[in-house]
Enzyme design. Structure first.
Site, PDB file in Angstrom:
ATOM      1  N   CYS A   1      -3.760  -8.910   5.765  1.00  0.00           N
ATOM      2  CA  CYS A   1      -4.021  -8.143   5.302  1.00  0.00           C
ATOM      3  C   CYS A   1      -5.530  -7.199   4.962  1.00  0.00           C
ATOM      4  CB  CYS A   1      -3.284  -8.929   3.672  1.00  0.00           C
ATOM      5  SG  CYS A   1      -3.712  -7.299   2.365  1.00  0.00           S
TER       6      CYS A   1
ATOM      7  N   GLN B   1     -11.830  -7.514 -12.226  1.00  0.00           N
ATOM      8  CA  GLN B   1     -11.998  -6.351 -11.292  1.00  0.00           C
ATOM      9  C   GLN B   1     -11.823  -6.833  -9.898  1.00  0.00           C
ATOM     10  OE1 GLN B   1     -11.061  -3.507 -11.337  1.00  0.00           O
ATOM     11  NE2 GLN B   1     -10.861  -4.104 -14.040  1.00  0.00           N
TER      12      GLN B   1
ATOM     13  N   CYS C   1       0.680  -1.363   0.397  1.00  0.00           N
ATOM     14  CA  CYS C   1      -0.034  -0.638  -0.343  1.00  0.00           C
ATOM     15  C   CYS C   1       1.064   0.996   0.358  1.00  0.00           C
ATOM     16  CB  CYS C   1      -0.567  -0.328   1.489  1.00  0.00           C
ATOM     17  SG  CYS C   1      -2.202  -1.325   1.176  1.00  0.00           S
TER      18      CYS C   1
ATOM     19  N   CYS D   1      -5.398   1.249 -16.435  1.00  0.00           N
ATOM     20  CA  CYS D   1      -5.360   1.224 -15.041  1.00  0.00           C
ATOM     21  C   CYS D   1      -3.930   1.857 -14.432  1.00  0.00           C
ATOM     22  CB  CYS D   1      -4.745  -0.621 -14.482  1.00  0.00           C
ATOM     23  SG  CYS D   1      -4.077  -1.018 -15.727  1.00  0.00           S
TER      24      CYS D   1
ATOM     25  N   ASP E   1      -9.561  -2.390 -23.060  1.00  0.00           N
ATOM     26  CA  ASP E   1      -8.547  -2.973 -21.677  1.00  0.00           C
ATOM     27  C   ASP E   1      -7.884  -2.945 -21.679  1.00  0.00           C
ATOM     28  OD1 ASP E   1      -9.021  -2.858 -18.899  1.00  0.00           O
ATOM     29  OD2 ASP E   1     -10.124  -4.131 -19.099  1.00  0.00           O
TER      30      ASP E   1
ATOM     31  N   GLU F   1      -9.375 -11.810 -27.755  1.00  0.00           N
ATOM     32  CA  GLU F   1      -8.220 -11.899 -26.656  1.00  0.00           C
ATOM     33  C   GLU F   1      -7.286 -12.914 -26.617  1.00  0.00           C
ATOM     34  OE1 GLU F   1      -6.474 -12.737 -23.333  1.00  0.00           O
ATOM     35  OE2 GLU F   1      -7.994 -10.973 -22.711  1.00  0.00           O
TER      36      GLU F   1
END
Length: 424
Positions: free
Chosen positions: A168, A249, A93, A376, A349, A302
């Site tokens: 976590c 996601q 993080c 992203c 994406d 894909e």
């Protein structure tokens, strides 16, 4: 000898000094300066006065450091909810010390800065939207490293060292417990996910990152280990099946939020042709197909065979949807467009590195009335937007989503439409 020293920095590693922290930068740190050098500071906030300890000094122009003492704190600084977070500790993080609302403002600032610096777009309006659920216990899938003793954890920032964890706090409790409360002798990592039914899939990976076996524990009991587990998801009003290690996601609310944004930006009309690139299990293609109607066509592309198999099953009830397996690179895309013709709408994406210059240029050359780009990484998005702008597209709108609270990552959806060619 002097040249080698310059290439490696100035030998500041371990040195401590005081700085005033400057603006946020892409990558989970802020920028400060000391003795004419840039210092990338983690665990600080803009405007704070802190003592930093240099953690890495490999370049003559900049070094990396942790804020180890806060002399003047920002009003947005909070107590870290995770006991493993902080200088020299778990690198999972970036923003545990930051109020969640301020995290979103910092992420929006990064998106604007990347679009300005890399795409030549000044003062782009973008806000990073909060997703339901709060900043903790949102991560429904995680990959934990495993040390030589078989204990699981996460790596220190920019290090191969594993910080062994008992919990976590950003990971949903069943997933964290499944991975962290047992040993994994001989494994290189363990991938764990919780699907929409509450089933927990743990997948053992070897030291090359290859899945070796999976175990699925459902609310009513567990199943035998198998080569690859399956996970059930629900988003966009449909049920989906994906491989346990397949892309989805990780925030439970992210798929629905992105589907809503992509659908609104695409505005697919009956009879149109939609090209869905990097389609995964078919999430966006499946959401857009009904609007195209029976006279329309939605082609999902894909490269991963497992994801294609999942997409075939997920979209079987949509006659206008097709799944093509192939790499989304310049050669493959040129061949695909030669067979398909010019699409009306493109949705892409791509992975964190972005689509790249060649693919972006080919897509811009199609003249599609709308290109919806899901990203992203704001830097990759900005680089590709610059290619589209040079080919005559305009950035019409961009939305950000806080799909990764407590980290510096942000998910964006951008709409590009034909406009005037740019010199960018």
């Amino acid at each position: 000898m002097a040249e080698r020293r310059a290439e490696r920095g100035l030998g500041w590693t371990g040195r401590e000094f005081e700085v005033t922290v400057g603006p946020v930068a892409h990558g989970g740190h802020c920028v400060a300066r000391h003795e004419g050098r840039v210092v990338f500071v983690r665990h600080g906030l803009p405007g704070e006065r802190v003592v930093v300890r240099v953690t890495e000094d490999r370049h003559p122009g900049f070094c990396r450091a942790d804020a180890v003492e806060v002399l003047d704190a920002s009003p947005a600084r909070v107590e870290r909810p995770c006991p493993y977070s902080g200088p020299g500790r778990c690198g999972g993080c970036d923003w545990q010390h930051v109020d969640p609302a301020e995290q979103r403002r910092l992420k929006a600032a990064v998106v604007r800065e990347q679009l300005a610096r890399l795409a030549g777009l000044e003062d782009v309006e973008v806000a990073v939207e909060e997703l339901p659920g709060g900043p903790l216990r949102w991560r429904s899938r995680a990959r934990f490293a495993v040390d030589r003793s078989g204990a699981a954890g996460l790596r220190r920032h920019r290090s191969h060292d594993v910080v062994v964890l008992e919990d976590c706090p950003i990971t949903v409790e069943p997933a964290a417990a499944a991975a962290l409360q047992r040993r994994w002798p001989g494994a290189g990592a363990v991938d764990v996910s919780v699907d929409s039914t509450g089933a927990v899939t743990t997948t053992r990976l070897d030291r090359q990152g290859r899945p070796t076996s999976s175990r699925v524990v459902r609310p009513g009991g567990d199943l035998p280990e198998e080569p690859v587990g399956r996970a059930e998801r629900h988003a966009g009003g449909r049920d989906w099946e994906v491989e346990g290690t397949g892309f989805w996601q990780v925030h439970p609310a992210a798929a629905d939020a992105l589907v809503e944004a992509v659908t609104a930006f695409a505005g697919v009309r009956p009879g149109e042709t939609v090209l869905d690139l990097y389609a995964g299990a078919g999430l966006f293609g499946g959401a857009l197909a009904p609007a195209a109607g029976r006279e329309g066509r939605v082609v999902c592309v894909e490269s991963d065979a497992g994801a294609c198999a999942a997409a075939d099953a997920n979209l079987a009830d949509l006659p206008q949807a097709e799944v093509w397996q192939g790499d989304v690179d310049a050669e493959g895309l040129a061949e695909l467009l030669g067979d398909l013709g010019a699409p009306d709408v493109v949705v892409l994406d791509p992975p964190r590195a972005g689509a790249g210059r060649a693919v972006s240029a080919l897509l811009a050359a199609t003249g599609a009335r709308a290109v919806v780009y899901v990203a992203c990484d704001p830097a990759a998005l900005a680089r590709d937007v610059a290619v589209f702008r040079a080919a005559g597209y305009e950035l019409s709108a961009v939305r950000g989503f806080d799909a990764f609270p407590m980290t510096a990552h942000v998910e964006c959806v951008a709409l590009l439409v034909p406009g005037s060619p740019s010199s960018v």
